[in-house]
Design a protein around this motif. Structure first.
Motif, mmCIF file in Angstrom:
data_model
loop_
_atom_site.group_PDB
_atom_site.id
_atom_site.type_symbol
_atom_site.label_atom_id
_atom_site.label_comp_id
_atom_site.label_asym_id
_atom_site.label_seq_id
_atom_site.Cartn_x
_atom_site.Cartn_y
_atom_site.Cartn_z
ATOM 1 N N THR A 1 1.093 -10.851 -62.181
ATOM 2 C CA THR A 1 1.847 -9.776 -61.535
ATOM 3 C C THR A 1 3.339 -10.075 -61.453
ATOM 4 O O THR A 1 4.135 -9.189 -61.142
ATOM 5 C CB THR A 1 1.317 -9.522 -60.113
ATOM 6 O OG1 THR A 1 1.331 -10.754 -59.391
ATOM 7 C CG2 THR A 1 -0.093 -8.961 -60.157
ATOM 8 N N SER A 2 3.730 -11.312 -61.738
ATOM 9 C CA SER A 2 5.160 -11.639 -61.658
ATOM 10 C C SER A 2 5.883 -11.109 -62.886
ATOM 11 O O SER A 2 5.313 -11.015 -63.965
ATOM 12 C CB SER A 2 5.356 -13.154 -61.549
ATOM 13 O OG SER A 2 4.975 -13.783 -62.749
ATOM 14 N N ASP A 3 7.127 -10.739 -62.678
ATOM 15 C CA ASP A 3 7.917 -10.288 -63.827
ATOM 16 C C ASP A 3 9.199 -11.117 -63.895
ATOM 17 O O ASP A 3 10.028 -11.087 -63.004
ATOM 18 C CB ASP A 3 8.208 -8.785 -63.785
ATOM 19 C CG ASP A 3 8.719 -8.290 -62.456
ATOM 20 O OD1 ASP A 3 8.790 -9.091 -61.511
ATOM 21 O OD2 ASP A 3 9.055 -7.104 -62.363
ATOM 22 N N TYR A 4 9.305 -11.871 -64.969
ATOM 23 C CA TYR A 4 10.477 -12.717 -65.171
ATOM 24 C C TYR A 4 11.717 -11.870 -65.420
ATOM 25 O O TYR A 4 12.808 -12.229 -65.022
ATOM 26 C CB TYR A 4 10.269 -13.639 -66.368
ATOM 27 C CG TYR A 4 9.293 -14.763 -66.127
ATOM 28 C CD1 TYR A 4 9.588 -15.788 -65.241
ATOM 29 C CD2 TYR A 4 8.086 -14.820 -66.809
ATOM 30 C CE1 TYR A 4 8.710 -16.841 -65.032
ATOM 31 C CE2 TYR A 4 7.201 -15.870 -66.616
ATOM 32 C CZ TYR A 4 7.524 -16.870 -65.731
ATOM 33 O OH TYR A 4 6.651 -17.912 -65.532
ATOM 34 N N THR B 1 9.775 -4.871 -68.625
ATOM 35 C CA THR B 1 9.294 -6.229 -68.382
ATOM 36 C C THR B 1 8.768 -6.784 -69.704
ATOM 37 O O THR B 1 8.691 -6.060 -70.700
ATOM 38 C CB THR B 1 8.176 -6.234 -67.323
ATOM 39 O OG1 THR B 1 7.064 -5.492 -67.838
ATOM 40 C CG2 THR B 1 8.637 -5.625 -66.007
ATOM 41 N N GLY C 1 14.754 -1.629 -64.106
ATOM 42 C CA GLY C 1 13.683 -1.324 -63.171
ATOM 43 C C GLY C 1 12.332 -1.059 -63.804
ATOM 44 O O GLY C 1 11.367 -0.808 -63.091
ATOM 45 N N PHE C 2 12.225 -1.109 -65.135
ATOM 46 C CA PHE C 2 10.919 -0.843 -65.751
ATOM 47 C C PHE C 2 10.639 -1.687 -66.995
ATOM 48 O O PHE C 2 9.493 -1.761 -67.440
ATOM 49 C CB PHE C 2 10.762 0.643 -66.096
ATOM 50 C CG PHE C 2 11.602 1.116 -67.251
ATOM 51 C CD1 PHE C 2 11.073 1.199 -68.524
ATOM 52 C CD2 PHE C 2 12.926 1.492 -67.056
ATOM 53 C CE1 PHE C 2 11.844 1.626 -69.586
ATOM 54 C CE2 PHE C 2 13.701 1.933 -68.105
ATOM 55 C CZ PHE C 2 13.158 1.998 -69.381
ATOM 56 N N TYR D 1 1.012 -4.499 -67.766
ATOM 57 C CA TYR D 1 2.152 -3.746 -67.226
ATOM 58 C C TYR D 1 1.738 -3.001 -65.957
ATOM 59 O O TYR D 1 2.488 -2.942 -64.982
ATOM 60 C CB TYR D 1 2.697 -2.779 -68.275
ATOM 61 C CG TYR D 1 3.959 -2.079 -67.863
ATOM 62 C CD1 TYR D 1 5.140 -2.794 -67.652
ATOM 63 C CD2 TYR D 1 3.997 -0.697 -67.684
ATOM 64 C CE1 TYR D 1 6.299 -2.158 -67.270
ATOM 65 C CE2 TYR D 1 5.160 -0.056 -67.314
ATOM 66 C CZ TYR D 1 6.311 -0.791 -67.103
ATOM 67 O OH TYR D 1 7.468 -0.154 -66.720
ATOM 68 N N ASN E 1 13.203 -7.710 -65.414
ATOM 69 C CA ASN E 1 12.952 -6.356 -64.920
ATOM 70 C C ASN E 1 14.217 -5.539 -65.196
ATOM 71 O O ASN E 1 14.937 -5.155 -64.285
ATOM 72 C CB ASN E 1 12.605 -6.369 -63.439
ATOM 73 C CG ASN E 1 12.050 -5.043 -62.980
ATOM 74 O OD1 ASN E 1 11.807 -4.144 -63.772
ATOM 75 N ND2 ASN E 1 11.860 -4.910 -61.676
ATOM 76 N N TRP E 2 14.462 -5.324 -66.491
ATOM 77 C CA TRP E 2 15.662 -4.605 -66.898
ATOM 78 C C TRP E 2 15.506 -3.120 -66.606
ATOM 79 O O TRP E 2 14.488 -2.516 -66.929
ATOM 80 C CB TRP E 2 15.940 -4.812 -68.379
ATOM 81 C CG TRP E 2 16.132 -6.255 -68.775
ATOM 82 C CD1 TRP E 2 16.638 -7.266 -67.998
ATOM 83 C CD2 TRP E 2 15.815 -6.855 -70.026
ATOM 84 N NE1 TRP E 2 16.656 -8.442 -68.697
ATOM 85 C CE2 TRP E 2 16.163 -8.221 -69.944
ATOM 86 C CE3 TRP E 2 15.275 -6.369 -71.215
ATOM 87 C CZ2 TRP E 2 15.985 -9.103 -71.010
ATOM 88 C CZ3 TRP E 2 15.097 -7.244 -72.272
ATOM 89 C CH2 TRP E 2 15.463 -8.584 -72.164
ATOM 90 N N GLN F 1 1.677 -5.111 -62.941
ATOM 91 C CA GLN F 1 3.028 -5.462 -62.493
ATOM 92 C C GLN F 1 3.681 -4.321 -61.724
ATOM 93 O O GLN F 1 4.429 -4.559 -60.787
ATOM 94 C CB GLN F 1 3.930 -5.798 -63.689
ATOM 95 C CG GLN F 1 3.724 -7.165 -64.255
ATOM 96 C CD GLN F 1 4.750 -7.496 -65.311
ATOM 97 O OE1 GLN F 1 5.295 -6.622 -65.973
ATOM 98 N NE2 GLN F 1 5.026 -8.779 -65.473
ATOM 99 N N LYS F 2 3.411 -3.088 -62.117
ATOM 100 C CA LYS F 2 4.169 -1.948 -61.598
ATOM 101 C C LYS F 2 3.409 -1.039 -60.644
ATOM 102 O O LYS F 2 4.028 -0.258 -59.935
ATOM 103 C CB LYS F 2 4.710 -1.111 -62.771
ATOM 104 C CG LYS F 2 5.720 -1.847 -63.625
ATOM 105 C CD LYS F 2 6.932 -2.187 -62.797
ATOM 106 C CE LYS F 2 7.984 -2.925 -63.586
ATOM 107 N NZ LYS F 2 9.117 -3.322 -62.780
#
Length: 141
Positions: A103-106, A114, A111-112, A82, A108-109, A85-86
Motif C-alpha cells: 500500500t505504500s507509494d514511493y 505511482t 496525486g495519482f 494501484y 505520487n506524482w 494504494q488509492k
C-alpha cells in the motif's frame, strides 16, 4: 508482414524496455525496495523485453498471443496494486507484502501517478497493441 504489424512489434518492445528500465531505476538508483506485487509485475514485464525483441527481429507477429497473455495478467496485478494504494476500502483488506507494504507509494506524482500506475499503463499499451495485432493478423488471412 505488413509495416503496421512490424511497427506494432517495435512499439511493444520499446514500451516493455522503458518499463523494465524504469523499474530498475527505481530499485537500483533510487533504492526503492519492490514489494511482492511489484515483483510479480516485473516477472511478467521483463520476459516481454526479450520475447518482443526476438519477435521483432524475426518479424513474428504471432507473438501477439503471448504478449496479450503476459500483459493481461500484468494489467490485473497492476490494477489491484494501484487499487490498494488509492482506494481506502481496499487498503484495509490488502494482502501482507512482507518487508515493504504494497500500500505504500514511493512516488505520487500529481496525486495519482505511482509505480503500479506506470506499470498498469505499460501493460495496457502492450495488451491493446497485442489485440490490435491479433485483429490485423485475422484480417490478413
Amino acid at each position: 508482414m505488413s509495416k503496421k504489424l512490424e511497427n506494432s512489434l517495435l512499439f511493444m518492445w520499446v514500451v516493455s524496455l522503458i518499463a523494465m528500465m524504469g523499474s530498475l531505476f527505481f530499485s537500483e538508483v533510487q533504492h526503492f525496495e519492490p514489494c511482492k506485487l511489484c515483483w510479480f509485475q516485473r516477472i511478467l514485464m521483463y520476459p516481454l523485453v526479450i520475447i518482443l525483441a526476438v519477435a521483432y527481429v524475426q518479424k513474428n507477429a504471432r507473438i501477439a498471443v503471448t504478449s496479450a497473455i503476459f500483459s493481461c495478467l500484468g494489467v490485473c496485478i497492476a490494477l489491484y496494486h494501484y487499487g490498494i494504494q488509492k482506494i481506502p476500502a481496499l487498503q484495509e483488506s490488502a494482502i501482507s507484502c512482507g518487508r515493504v507494504p504494497c500500500t505504500s507509494d514511493y512516488i505520487n506524482w500529481f496525486g495519482f501517478i505511482t509505480i503500479p500506475f506506470l506499470s498498469l499503463v505499460a501493460f495496457i499499451l502492450i495488451a491493446g497493441t497485442s489485440f490490435y495485432m491479433l485483429k490485423a493478423l485475422k484480417e490478413e488471412k
